[in-house]
Motif scaffolding. Structure first.
Motif, mmCIF file in Angstrom:
data_model
loop_
_atom_site.group_PDB
_atom_site.id
_atom_site.type_symbol
_atom_site.label_atom_id
_atom_site.label_comp_id
_atom_site.label_asym_id
_atom_site.label_seq_id
_atom_site.Cartn_x
_atom_site.Cartn_y
_atom_site.Cartn_z
ATOM 1 N N SER A 29 12.390 9.229 7.665
ATOM 2 C CA SER A 29 11.337 9.985 8.348
ATOM 3 C C SER A 29 10.439 8.985 9.050
ATOM 4 N N TYR A 30 10.515 8.946 10.374
ATOM 5 C CA TYR A 30 9.865 7.870 11.110
ATOM 6 C C TYR A 30 8.779 8.368 12.052
ATOM 7 N N GLU A 31 8.182 9.508 11.701
ATOM 8 C CA GLU A 31 7.028 9.972 12.460
ATOM 9 C C GLU A 31 5.801 9.242 11.932
ATOM 10 N N THR A 32 5.364 8.253 12.653
ATOM 11 C CA THR A 32 4.245 7.442 12.181
ATOM 12 C C THR A 32 3.416 6.963 13.358
ATOM 13 N N GLU A 33 2.118 6.849 13.124
ATOM 14 C CA GLU A 33 1.238 6.289 14.138
ATOM 15 C C GLU A 33 0.835 4.862 13.787
ATOM 16 N N GLN A 34 1.311 4.362 12.659
ATOM 17 C CA GLN A 34 0.916 3.026 12.229
ATOM 18 C C GLN A 34 1.883 1.993 12.805
ATOM 19 N N LYS A 46 0.843 -1.213 0.000
ATOM 20 C CA LYS A 46 0.000 0.000 0.000
ATOM 21 C C LYS A 46 0.870 1.253 0.000
ATOM 22 N N GLY A 47 1.986 1.182 -0.727
ATOM 23 C CA GLY A 47 2.864 2.328 -0.884
ATOM 24 C C GLY A 47 3.779 2.606 0.286
ATOM 25 N N LYS A 48 3.790 1.737 1.277
ATOM 26 C CA LYS A 48 4.593 1.973 2.469
ATOM 27 C C LYS A 48 5.621 0.864 2.675
ATOM 28 N N TYR A 49 6.753 1.247 3.278
ATOM 29 C CA TYR A 49 7.696 0.249 3.759
ATOM 30 C C TYR A 49 7.106 -0.381 5.024
ATOM 31 N N VAL A 50 7.293 -1.677 5.142
ATOM 32 C CA VAL A 50 6.814 -2.375 6.330
ATOM 33 C C VAL A 50 8.003 -3.055 6.994
ATOM 34 N N LEU A 51 8.129 -2.867 8.287
ATOM 35 C CA LEU A 51 9.201 -3.560 8.995
ATOM 36 C C LEU A 51 8.674 -4.170 10.276
ATOM 37 N N TYR A 52 9.336 -5.243 10.666
ATOM 38 C CA TYR A 52 9.107 -5.866 11.966
ATOM 39 C C TYR A 52 10.314 -5.574 12.843
ATOM 40 N N HIS A 53 10.064 -5.428 14.133
ATOM 41 C CA HIS A 53 11.164 -5.257 15.071
ATOM 42 C C HIS A 53 10.686 -5.721 16.437
ATOM 43 N N SER A 105 7.708 -7.966 22.821
ATOM 44 C CA SER A 105 6.820 -8.224 21.692
ATOM 45 C C SER A 105 7.460 -7.908 20.343
ATOM 46 N N VAL A 106 6.922 -8.521 19.282
ATOM 47 C CA VAL A 106 7.262 -8.166 17.903
ATOM 48 C C VAL A 106 6.229 -7.151 17.415
ATOM 49 N N TRP A 107 6.735 -6.072 16.839
ATOM 50 C CA TRP A 107 5.895 -4.987 16.341
ATOM 51 C C TRP A 107 5.961 -4.938 14.816
ATOM 52 N N ALA A 108 4.861 -4.490 14.197
ATOM 53 C CA ALA A 108 4.830 -4.158 12.773
ATOM 54 C C ALA A 108 4.685 -2.646 12.646
ATOM 55 N N VAL A 109 5.457 -2.052 11.739
ATOM 56 C CA VAL A 109 5.467 -0.604 11.570
ATOM 57 C C VAL A 109 5.393 -0.281 10.082
ATOM 58 N N TYR A 110 4.550 0.677 9.725
ATOM 59 C CA TYR A 110 4.411 1.152 8.352
ATOM 60 C C TYR A 110 5.109 2.506 8.233
ATOM 61 N N ILE A 111 5.960 2.652 7.235
ATOM 62 C CA ILE A 111 6.781 3.852 7.081
ATOM 63 C C ILE A 111 6.576 4.427 5.681
ATOM 64 N N ASP A 112 6.315 5.726 5.626
ATOM 65 C CA ASP A 112 6.112 6.386 4.328
ATOM 66 C C ASP A 112 7.423 6.606 3.592
ATOM 67 N N LYS A 113 8.447 7.032 4.325
ATOM 68 C CA LYS A 113 9.698 7.452 3.691
ATOM 69 C C LYS A 113 10.865 7.073 4.584
ATOM 70 N N LEU A 114 11.894 6.496 3.987
ATOM 71 C CA LEU A 114 13.087 6.180 4.761
ATOM 72 C C LEU A 114 13.707 7.462 5.299
ATOM 73 N N LEU A 141 -1.552 -10.884 3.432
ATOM 74 C CA LEU A 141 -0.759 -10.311 2.338
ATOM 75 C C LEU A 141 -0.871 -8.797 2.266
ATOM 76 N N HIS A 142 -2.042 -8.255 2.544
ATOM 77 C CA HIS A 142 -2.286 -6.822 2.364
ATOM 78 C C HIS A 142 -2.230 -6.039 3.665
ATOM 79 N N ASP A 143 -2.345 -6.739 4.778
ATOM 80 C CA ASP A 143 -2.274 -6.117 6.102
ATOM 81 C C ASP A 143 -1.361 -6.972 6.978
ATOM 82 N N PRO A 144 -0.067 -6.835 6.808
ATOM 83 C CA PRO A 144 0.861 -7.766 7.470
ATOM 84 C C PRO A 144 0.991 -7.585 8.982
ATOM 85 N N HIS A 145 0.161 -6.719 9.569
ATOM 86 C CA HIS A 145 0.088 -6.671 11.030
ATOM 87 C C HIS A 145 -0.978 -7.633 11.553
#
Length: 242
Positions: free
Chosen positions: A160-165, A137-144, A149-158, A218-222
């Protein structure tokens, strides 16, 4: 194996990330030398045997947060850039970091063109970071993993990590299960028609490491679709026990 004559990789070589480009598999490996600082070395393979091993590291500490090393690389390619998640360690706190380089610069060995894309969760102890191998969905997705716990995070731009997702997707399980003490991601997720498959590690209260799997949407990896109740790989051989 370590190379005694190379000070930067004379003690340990471990925890590689693998990247396939064309008919070669490139191993980005963590190396520790006499100074006890981790750097990233490169071995070029045909998938089975090492064809070449570079005499100098391709990525080394620069930032204060990396004073004791750049550890445990995990690699993907998105939009003709190699994205490397690694652990920055300053001797007190380990935190995930991201760097990137254009594929053509990497293949031409222009390792001075690595771009540091920042620390997504600065000043928080954080490890086992992996990036999905494509945008969703146009975003980078990372796990950490921020314990436990393991978290899923959606990032618009490398960078810039101000995100609520941000989503907690799973934690250790209670009781005497094989993943009751702590968990963490393994290599990057694998895309299948059933969803993204992630191999993860779990530790029990005897501090034995085992591997399990989760399947996420596949479309919502959280959204976790399935989590293996039992380990899929556990220590059996003498060299795995301890």
């Amino acid at each position: 194996q370590p190379i005694a004559s190379n000070d930067w990789e004379s003690k340990y070589v471990l925890n590689p990330g693998a990247l396939r480009l064309g008919d070669k598999v490139y191993l980005f490996y963590r190396a520790v030398g006499k100074d006890e600082i981790s750097r990233i070395g490169l071995a070029i393979t045909d998938g089975y045997k090492v064809l070449e091993r570079l005499p100098e590291p391709i990525f080394a500490p620069i930032l204060p947060q990396e004073a004791k090393g750049c550890e445990d690389p995990r690699i993907v390619v998105i939009d003709n850039r190699i994205l490397m998640m690694y652990t920055a360690y300053d001797g007190n706190i380990a935190q995930i970091a991201i760097a990137s380089i254009r594929v053509k610069d990497f293949l031409k060995r222009r390792f001075d063109r690595w771009r540091r894309d920042g620390l997504p969760f600065e000043n928080i102890w954080d490890k086992d970071g992996v990036i999905f191998p494509e945008k969703i969905k146009g975003k980078y997705v990372l796990y950490h993993r921020i314990d436990p716990s393991v978290w899923a995070v959606y990032i618009d731009k490398l960078g810039s990590y101000e995100t609520e997702q941000q989503y907690i997707i799973m934690g250790p399980r209670p009781g005497q299960l094989w993943d009751s003490k702590k968990i963490g991601a393994g290599s990057q997720p694998i895309k299948t028609k059933y969803g993204w498959l992630l191999i993860y590690h779990g530790v029990d209260y005897s501090y034995i490491y085992r591997l399990g799997v989760i399947l996420v949407n596949l479309h919502d990896p959280h959204k976790v679709v399935y989590r293996s109740p039992n380990a899929v790989l556990a220590p059996e051989k003498d060299f795995e026990l301890g």
